[in-house]
Scaffold this active site. Structure first.
Site, short mmCIF file in Angstrom:
data_model
loop_
_atom_site.label_atom_id
_atom_site.label_comp_id
_atom_site.label_asym_id
_atom_site.label_seq_id
_atom_site.Cartn_x
_atom_site.Cartn_y
_atom_site.Cartn_z
N CYS A 218 -13.66 65.54 60.96
CA CYS A 218 -14.90 65.99 61.59
C CYS A 218 -16.05 65.21 60.97
CB CYS A 218 -15.09 67.50 61.44
SG CYS A 218 -15.20 68.07 59.73
N THR A 219 -17.27 65.64 61.19
CA THR A 219 -18.44 64.87 60.74
C THR A 219 -18.50 64.74 59.22
OG1 THR A 219 -19.66 65.68 62.65
CG2 THR A 219 -20.94 64.68 60.89
#
Length: 620
Positions: A218-219
């Site tokens: 994810c980020t």
């Protein structure tokens, strides 16, 4: 004077930066930590978001680089933050006020919340244990695994017996501008609108994950913590979950050319996105399909408000957009101006299935040019034994009226039609009474049930029948058959009149609703409810259910132990409530008998439960 001007100029020229970090740990004193962040962030003139919960912190703040470094040094003095990954990046100072304001970078917001990230859209549903999260892989280790795909000698993840899948834990608008690409490895993109939709996707696609080595990203890493724990909570076949520690941000720092990552990394601050030295554009304009990956304009879907990519040329021609998810779900209807728009649509008739609604209209989301309103909850209502939809609607008219601003109740007849019965008086000629005293069948509304006795013949007989015995207050315990027919009937109704947010059942209807909840995993994709309301309920065919085994947010309403409900014993309703997980159930006991109470404080408690499921937009 000269020194002051020089110092001022030096401060103005000092580089700006953004700091991101999170830490899952038990916080012994939330208020003390709140005071610490409030003091240090204000002292250092930092702006952004700080979220504190009993199980950790999540921080995104911006300011001068020297101030951010001071902040890190101060936080590190607290042993709670040992091992924290502080992600500090230099960047330009916010120049676009609109973007900065939307991302929360024009002020300082410090809040105490229940969860750092909201995995489930059901607010009462218990979150997975974060201690069960997947194994962390550094950016170098993650890259090495992707590079050595197919190499059974890989020390990190031997792939001789298990396949490898990449899983993106981000929202669709993020994945549209950048994601990992690796030859011969499937990248699973859930294409979700918001993070709280991810558990449902995992449930519906569990076979794609089972038995594989799952590499998540994810980020910045925080969403993978909770999502990986949720996958691993599924047990056998889901143990091998790995996550990119530090997220895409750390990976791009380690591999400036992008490595296996293509496109840009969407970020939740004024930078909007961060790319590598690879200038190739992955995204495309929603309208003309030309290469485009800039969300700076903050263009949003007219219906769901999700960010969409619209290039400058198309944005000048049109201001109303429908995202690909709304298109896929048939939300693409003709647009009109906000002043002319009727904020409701008629409910279609369900062929061969009679549904009665408390409203002929249901609300739809407001247009982008008008204020965003909350969509009403749609609740499917199941009547009790020997009742029907119209009768149940009449009995709950007060409830529907008091809930009309937040919920639409839809009533439906059960599939098992029951014969008309009556009891004869003692010392009376039964034949004479049958002929002269019972009502005409044509003047009586048909009666139905969800479950029937084993000796039920299933005949739709309009003639009156004499009751076999006096009324038995425990007859509900004998009605144990007919579930398969009822569940098939509800599936058909759901496909034609759904979707519904919740299911409400009264008496035998509550028993049926509880069985629907019990079979929730088998019904995924066919009939799904976010919550259940069980009124004067009891358990049927649930002997093997353990306490707390049904994990569906539920509201249980029944008569207290003072015996005011003469038809369903308090112990029966209490037992039914006990098989639902305690952490996601609410119990309301009252003294008004076999009804759904609508007086205060009961109606307020019902409203409080429902309001938890009203959400116009979830931001992650």
């Amino acid at each position: 004077m000269a020194n002051q001007e020089a110092k001022k100029q030096e401060e103005e020229e000092e580089e700006y930066g953004v700091l991101l970090y999170y830490k899952y740990t038990t916080i012994p004193d939330l208020q003390q930590l709140f005071n610490f962040y409030e003091s240090i962030c204000n002292t250092l003139s930092l702006l952004g978001r700080v979220r504190l919960s009993p199980n950790g912190v999540n921080v995104t703040v911006g300011g001068k680089l020297s101030a951010l470094e001071e902040h890190i040094a101060a936080v590190k003095l607290n042993s709670l933050f040992d091992g924290t990954d502080f992600k500090l990046a230099s960047c330009h100072e916010p120049s676009n006020d609109r973007v900065a304001k939307e991302c929360g970078f024009t002020s300082l917001s410090i809040r105490i919340v229940n969860e750092l990230v909201t995995l489930s859209s059901c607010p009462l549903q218990k979150s997975p244990e974060i201690s069960n999260a997947g194994k962390h892989l550094s950016a170098v280790e993650f890259h090495s695994v992707l590079h050595n795909i197919g190499n059974s000698q890989d020390k990190l993840i031997p792939s001789s017996n298990n396949g490898i899948v990449l899983m993106d834990a981000r929202n669709l608008y993020e994945t549209r501008i950048g994601k990992f690409y690796t030859p011969n490895v499937e990248t699973l993109d859930p294409e979700i609108r918001q993070y709280s939709d991810l558990p449902s996707w995992i449930d519906n696609n569990s076979e794609k994950l089972r038995g594989n080595n799952i590499l998540m990203y994810c980020t910045g890493g925080i969403r993978c913590e909770m999502a990986s724990a949720y996958i691993r909570s599924k047990g056998a076949g889901f143990e091998k979950v790995f996550q990119l520690y530090g997220g895409i941000q750390r990976y791009l720092e380690q591999f400036p050319d992008g490595g296996f990552f293509r496109g840009k990394n969407f970020v939740f601050d004024h930078r909007v996105s961060v790319g590598s030295s690879d200038s190739r554009i992955l995204g495309t304009c929603l309208l003309c399909n030309s290469p485009f990956d800039d969300y700076s304009s903050r263009s949003r879907c007219t219906y769901c408000r999700m960010l969409v990519l619209v290039c400058d040329n198309c944005r000048e021609k049109d201001s109303s957009y429908v995202c690909e998810l709304c298109r896929k779900n048939s939300q693409c209807i003709q647009l009109t101006s906000a002043t002319d728009f009727d904020n409701s649509v008629e409910i279609s008739e369900v062929a061969e299935l009679e549904a009665v609604s408390t409203s002929d209209r249901v609300a739809v989301p407001a247009l982008v040019s008008g204020p965003r309103t909350l969509r009403k909850l749609r609740i499917l209502c199941l009547h009790g034994f020997r009742q029907n939809a119209s009768g149940f609607k009449g009995r709950t008219a007060s409830l529907a009226k008091k809930l009309k601003s937040i919920a639409e109740l839809v009533f439906v007849d059960a599939p098992h039609e029951l014969p008309f019965i009556y009891q004869i008086r003692q010392n009376c000629d039964s034949a004479s009474e049958l002929e002269n005293n019972h009502p005409l069948s044509e003047s009586c509304n048909k009666k139905f049930s969800w479950l029937v006795a084993p000796d039920h013949k299933g005949e739709n007989d309009s003639d009156w029948k004499i009751a076999d015995s006096p009324f038995d207050p425990l007859q509900y315990q004998k009605q144990t058959e007919g579930f398969d027919k009822s569940i098939a009937y509800l599936k058909a109704l759901y496909s034609k009149a759904g979707p519904f947010d919740g299911i409400l059942g009264f008496s035998q209807g509550a028993a049926m609703a509880a069985l629907v909840c019990l079979h929730q995993q088998k019904l995924i994709g066919e009939m799904e409810f976010r919550f259940a309301i069980l009124c004067s309920g009891f358990a049927v065919n649930m002997n093997n259910c353990q306490q707390g085994s049904i994990n569906v947010p539920s509201l249980h309403i029944f008569g207290s132990d003072k015996g005011k409900d003469r038809q369903i014993a308090n112990e029966a309703s209490r037992h039914l409530a006990s098989v639902f997980e305690n952490g996601c159930s609410v119990v309301i006991e009252h003294d008004f008998g076999h009804i759904i109470p609508t007086r205060p404080p009961y109606i307020d408690q019902i409203k409080d439960f429902l309001k938890r499921f009203l959400c116009s937009e979830c931001k992650i």
